[in-house]
Write an enzyme that holds these catalytic residues in place. Structure first.
Site, short mmCIF file in Angstrom:
data_model
loop_
_atom_site.label_atom_id
_atom_site.label_comp_id
_atom_site.label_asym_id
_atom_site.label_seq_id
_atom_site.Cartn_x
_atom_site.Cartn_y
_atom_site.Cartn_z
N CYS A 165 34.92 -5.27 3.42
CA CYS A 165 34.86 -6.17 2.27
C CYS A 165 33.60 -5.84 1.47
O CYS A 165 32.67 -5.24 1.98
CB CYS A 165 34.86 -7.63 2.70
SG CYS A 165 33.63 -8.06 3.92
N GLU A 210 32.41 -17.08 -2.88
CA GLU A 210 33.16 -15.99 -3.49
C GLU A 210 34.54 -16.40 -3.95
O GLU A 210 35.18 -17.26 -3.35
CB GLU A 210 33.30 -14.84 -2.48
CG GLU A 210 31.98 -14.24 -2.08
CD GLU A 210 32.09 -13.09 -1.12
OE1 GLU A 210 31.18 -12.23 -1.15
OE2 GLU A 210 33.05 -13.03 -0.33
#
Length: 176
Positions: free
Chosen positions: A65, A114
């Site tokens: 990620c 996020e």
């Protein structure tokens, strides 16, 4: 230092901020992505984050990620980071599954806040882990991932747990 893209709740760009500053408090919603690598044996690659990571060092997580650069398409960032973290060159467009927003605090160190785009990549290329990013990794049968998370919950990143639960409920048919 690298910048990340600040976004509103609809994923519209509202600015940029230094990557470290974005993670020091929970005020900065920023664009991110997570990717799951699946091979032809229906195994998912799981990585242990490097001990040098600011947030959740040494925790088990999805394949990889990161964040797109300010002027980078997310799919290109997914392809770039596969090579940077795992030495895997992706020649096909990653498959987008969904996106979600989350906010999690890691001890007294910082936050993830996020808007995360979740992708899957199908490849049989074996990973070559970059030790600055990944401490260890392994492939696990796709049917055993949830049991692994359940048995190791305190050692798994919060986004990995959230993403896999959502994938099982809403996107599993796109993985096989």
């Amino acid at each position: 230092m690298e910048n990340v893209v600040l976004v509103d709740e609809n994923d519209n760009r509202v600015g940029c901020i230094n990557k470290i500053d974005a993670h020091l408090n929970g005020d900065h919603l920023h664009r991110a992505f997570s990717c799951f690598i699946i091979n032809s044996k229906n195994e998912v690659y799981i990585q242990q984050r490097a001990q040098s990571k600011l947030l959740w060092p040494g925790y088990w997580s999805n394949s990889y990620c990161s964040h797109p650069r300010p002027d980078e398409e997310i799919s290109h960032a997914v392809m770039r980071r596969a090579e940077e973290e795992l030495g895997i060159v992706i020649n096909e467009e990653p498959k987008f599954l969904y996106k979600f927003q989350y906010k999690e605090k890691y001890k007294d160190v910082g936050y993830e806040h996020e808007l995360c785009h979740v992708f899957v990549v199908f490849t049989d290329t074996p990973p070559t882990e970059n030790p600055k990013e990944v401490s260890a990794g392994f492939f696990i049968n796709i049917k055993d991932v949830q049991e692994y998370i359940h048995n190791n919950e305190e050692f798994c990143t919060p986004w990995f747990k959230k993403e896999w639960a959502d994938i099982l409920q809403n996107h599993f048919d796109k993985l096989c």
